[in-house]
Design a protein around this motif. Sequence first.
Motif, mmCIF file in Angstrom:
data_model
loop_
_atom_site.group_PDB
_atom_site.id
_atom_site.type_symbol
_atom_site.label_atom_id
_atom_site.label_comp_id
_atom_site.label_asym_id
_atom_site.label_seq_id
_atom_site.Cartn_x
_atom_site.Cartn_y
_atom_site.Cartn_z
ATOM 1 N N ARG A 184 0.824 -1.198 0.000
ATOM 2 C CA ARG A 184 0.000 0.000 0.000
ATOM 3 C C ARG A 184 0.867 1.260 0.000
ATOM 4 N NH1 ARG A 184 -5.525 0.752 2.984
ATOM 5 N NH2 ARG A 184 -6.090 2.696 2.019
ATOM 6 N N THR A 185 1.933 1.223 0.774
ATOM 7 C CA THR A 185 2.829 2.384 0.831
ATOM 8 C C THR A 185 3.364 2.676 -0.573
ATOM 9 O OG1 THR A 185 3.454 1.617 3.013
ATOM 10 C CG2 THR A 185 4.821 3.342 2.056
ATOM 11 N N ALA A 186 3.791 1.621 -1.262
ATOM 12 C CA ALA A 186 4.334 1.804 -2.619
ATOM 13 C C ALA A 186 3.247 2.303 -3.558
ATOM 14 C CB ALA A 186 4.901 0.476 -3.118
ATOM 15 N N ALA A 187 2.036 1.739 -3.403
ATOM 16 C CA ALA A 187 0.919 2.135 -4.278
ATOM 17 C C ALA A 187 0.582 3.604 -4.068
ATOM 18 C CB ALA A 187 -0.296 1.260 -3.982
ATOM 19 N N MET A 188 0.537 4.024 -2.805
ATOM 20 C CA MET A 188 0.178 5.409 -2.515
ATOM 21 C C MET A 188 1.272 6.369 -3.041
ATOM 22 S SD MET A 188 -2.735 5.058 -1.351
ATOM 23 C CE MET A 188 -3.243 6.684 -0.888
ATOM 24 N N LYS A 189 2.513 5.896 -2.997
ATOM 25 C CA LYS A 189 3.606 6.728 -3.499
ATOM 26 C C LYS A 189 3.434 6.960 -5.012
ATOM 27 C CE LYS A 189 8.609 6.899 -3.554
ATOM 28 N NZ LYS A 189 9.806 6.085 -3.482
ATOM 29 N N ASN A 190 3.137 5.870 -5.713
ATOM 30 C CA ASN A 190 2.919 5.973 -7.170
ATOM 31 C C ASN A 190 1.741 6.897 -7.471
ATOM 32 O OD1 ASN A 190 4.949 4.228 -7.634
ATOM 33 N ND2 ASN A 190 3.654 2.431 -7.918
ATOM 34 N N LEU A 191 0.663 6.706 -6.693
ATOM 35 C CA LEU A 191 -0.542 7.513 -6.905
ATOM 36 C C LEU A 191 -0.219 8.990 -6.681
ATOM 37 C CD1 LEU A 191 -3.627 7.691 -7.319
ATOM 38 C CD2 LEU A 191 -3.894 7.380 -4.865
ATOM 39 N N THR A 192 0.499 9.274 -5.585
ATOM 40 C CA THR A 192 0.824 10.675 -5.272
ATOM 41 C C THR A 192 1.633 11.306 -6.396
ATOM 42 O OG1 THR A 192 0.873 10.027 -2.970
ATOM 43 C CG2 THR A 192 1.815 12.170 -3.488
ATOM 44 N N GLN A 193 2.543 10.542 -6.948
ATOM 45 C CA GLN A 193 3.376 11.069 -8.047
ATOM 46 C C GLN A 193 2.506 11.502 -9.233
ATOM 47 O OE1 GLN A 193 6.190 8.071 -9.033
ATOM 48 N NE2 GLN A 193 7.748 8.812 -7.600
ATOM 49 N N VAL A 194 1.574 10.631 -9.598
ATOM 50 C CA VAL A 194 0.735 10.938 -10.773
ATOM 51 C C VAL A 194 -0.222 12.090 -10.459
ATOM 52 C CG1 VAL A 194 -0.872 9.998 -12.471
ATOM 53 C CG2 VAL A 194 0.920 8.563 -11.567
ATOM 54 N N LEU A 195 -0.740 12.112 -9.232
ATOM 55 C CA LEU A 195 -1.667 13.196 -8.882
ATOM 56 C C LEU A 195 -0.932 14.548 -8.820
ATOM 57 C CD1 LEU A 195 -4.050 11.576 -6.223
ATOM 58 C CD2 LEU A 195 -4.319 11.749 -8.694
ATOM 59 N N THR A 196 0.326 14.507 -8.418
ATOM 60 C CA THR A 196 1.118 15.753 -8.416
ATOM 61 C C THR A 196 1.309 16.239 -9.849
ATOM 62 O OG1 THR A 196 2.273 14.928 -6.480
ATOM 63 C CG2 THR A 196 3.295 16.779 -7.612
ATOM 64 N N GLN A 197 1.558 15.286 -10.719
ATOM 65 C CA GLN A 197 1.700 15.612 -12.152
ATOM 66 C C GLN A 197 0.400 16.242 -12.665
ATOM 67 O OE1 GLN A 197 2.467 12.046 -14.388
ATOM 68 N NE2 GLN A 197 2.186 13.091 -16.336
ATOM 69 N N GLU A 198 -0.727 15.651 -12.253
ATOM 70 C CA GLU A 198 -2.035 16.171 -12.673
ATOM 71 C C GLU A 198 -2.226 17.605 -12.175
ATOM 72 O OE1 GLU A 198 -5.381 13.703 -11.568
ATOM 73 O OE2 GLU A 198 -6.777 15.374 -11.826
ATOM 74 N N GLU A 199 -1.883 17.814 -10.906
ATOM 75 C CA GLU A 199 -2.050 19.146 -10.308
ATOM 76 C C GLU A 199 -1.225 20.185 -11.071
ATOM 77 O OE1 GLU A 199 -0.658 19.439 -6.267
ATOM 78 O OE2 GLU A 199 -0.654 21.616 -6.509
ATOM 79 N N HIS A 200 0.020 19.842 -11.370
ATOM 80 C CA HIS A 200 0.878 20.785 -12.102
ATOM 81 C C HIS A 200 0.275 21.108 -13.463
ATOM 82 C CE1 HIS A 200 4.643 19.623 -9.611
ATOM 83 N NE2 HIS A 200 3.904 20.531 -9.017
ATOM 84 N N MET A 201 -0.235 20.077 -14.125
ATOM 85 C CA MET A 201 -0.778 20.298 -15.462
ATOM 86 C C MET A 201 -2.003 21.210 -15.409
ATOM 87 S SD MET A 201 -2.059 17.636 -18.304
ATOM 88 C CE MET A 201 -0.489 16.833 -18.406
ATOM 89 N N LEU A 202 -2.898 20.936 -14.460
ATOM 90 C CA LEU A 202 -4.121 21.744 -14.361
ATOM 91 C C LEU A 202 -3.768 23.196 -14.053
ATOM 92 C CD1 LEU A 202 -6.549 19.389 -12.366
ATOM 93 C CD2 LEU A 202 -6.320 19.669 -14.810
ATOM 94 N N ARG A 203 -2.806 23.382 -13.162
ATOM 95 C CA ARG A 203 -2.407 24.757 -12.803
ATOM 96 C C ARG A 203 -1.745 25.461 -13.984
ATOM 97 N NH1 ARG A 203 -3.187 26.996 -8.174
ATOM 98 N NH2 ARG A 203 -3.849 25.733 -6.401
ATOM 99 N N GLN A 204 -0.968 24.707 -14.722
ATOM 100 C CA GLN A 204 -0.266 25.283 -15.863
ATOM 101 C C GLN A 204 -1.261 25.724 -16.952
ATOM 102 O OE1 GLN A 204 1.962 22.210 -17.788
ATOM 103 N NE2 GLN A 204 2.088 23.448 -19.653
ATOM 104 N N LEU A 205 -2.380 24.988 -17.067
ATOM 105 C CA LEU A 205 -3.354 25.319 -18.117
ATOM 106 C C LEU A 205 -4.321 26.427 -17.697
ATOM 107 C CD1 LEU A 205 -4.237 21.727 -19.403
ATOM 108 C CD2 LEU A 205 -2.834 23.434 -20.534
#
Lengths: 346, 197
Positions: A207-228
Amino acid sequence: MKQEEILDHVLDLPSEGGRRVQVEEEEIAACVQAAERVRALEGVEVPAEVALRVEQVLRARLRSSSLHQQQSRTSLERADSVLQPSRHAAHPRARLGRRVRLASFAIAAALVLAFTGLLAFAVHMHPSQTPSGALAPAAQGTRTPGRDSQARLQTELTLLQKALSDLQTAANDRRGDQALSQALQTVAARTSECRATAAEVPAGNQRTAAMKNLTQVLTQEEHMLRQLLPVLDWPLRLRFTRQLGVLGDAVPTVTHVTVQVQPTGTVLITLTGTHFAPQTRFILNGQPAGQVSFVTTQKLVVVLRNAQFSLRSHTFGVLNPDGTAAQPVSRDDDTAHGTGTPYPDN
Amino acid sequence: VIQQACEHDEEALVALYHRALPVVYRYVLARLGRPDLTEDVVSEVFVTMIEAIGDLRTREEAGFYAWLLQIAQGKMARTVRQLARSHQQVSWPGGEQARGGSAHEPLATDLASDPVGLQEWRETLQEVGQALGRLSAEQQVVVVGRFLGGQNIEDLAHALGKQPGAVRVLQFRALQTLARYLGRERGTSRMGKGGGA
């Protein structure tokens, strides 16, 4: 050229800003117009929550049917192995010849030998397993829930990344508000699915590894939304802001609006909500307006000249310096499409 | 993707679903006029898709759309029959659902803050939905496949097992019917508004 061929030819012509070339023949022109009316249905947006709900139904159906198929196969295999000796046991009573009995015996012996060999091989390959564990074919065939949800999360994360890439492409290609909105809907649906799947991963290292992966992608999503955000029109900006809120960002919300007509010929508008920034701007019908006279993180007071305001329908909103925006959510429409038109208090 | 979906690959099926959803949703919503029913019917259409995709013979998009739209027609007909049996409003109530501003309101992106435009948009949606109902099932498949699914005549002809010329005739007649009906509706609508004012 026949009429239907001319029509098809005209329909294939590219439209320029929504206007087709002039068609002289009245009947064909009417058909082209009818086709345009049908094409107008492309303006219907599929609500993101509907898309997500149906997808969940489909995934659940797919998983239950594949599990059912797996179970059916296992049951059949078991039934076969159980029925095999009993068939042979019943045959001697049916006056089978000696050769048949011998043949049956030989097959049974061969099966026993083969089975014993397989068992020995299984124990050899998995020394930690007890022989009884190796004897459970059903248990061998099924995946552990943790591993299953981890694999599904990986798939969902890949799909979310694909959806983000599509969103970026739609923005880069300037495909218009509808395409961007549709791409954002997909991103929102994928985000929700990723979170739901991550929650199914059992606690522990996985779960720790899964949440880490999820956080990475969600951070990417956040950056993209803010950039647009800076390039978006008002309605899309609201949607992108809402998705940023879903991701856990501190984004503005407007929960209440009051309008007071002052005797001095001005209108005082008070917006109550959350996360207003010091430089928040007041937005009237999608445009900055008025003079902000007071602002806290939860309250914004704006003064408008009477000339800027009338008692007909208005859309009020706030725009933070970081580009996030909000407008009141009407009671009937929790998707924030509403005009959020308040009534004057006095 | 269709090939993989036919082999019951989950991700391929979901990808196909996402690709076809807007077309099916818009078609069903236009025909039924009720977002609540639309979600149910659309859900049934795609459940049938995953159950029956093994029977799909074509591997082309136009054929897939034609197949899916035919499933949608069957589901809509069944829904309408069920509603008629229970004496409920079948399509386009013209009141609460279409104008009540529910959470499922079928919105166009750029009309969120334009009440007049939104009202005109609802009328357009209603008129087009009713006009589509005047077409034969095959004509509907051609019109929806062509103008909502973005398919060309040749692919549709292949999907329907017809000559391209025959599909062009189908399209022409369907659009003539739509034009007649939409013209009449618009006229009636304007007269009604004028009379009321």
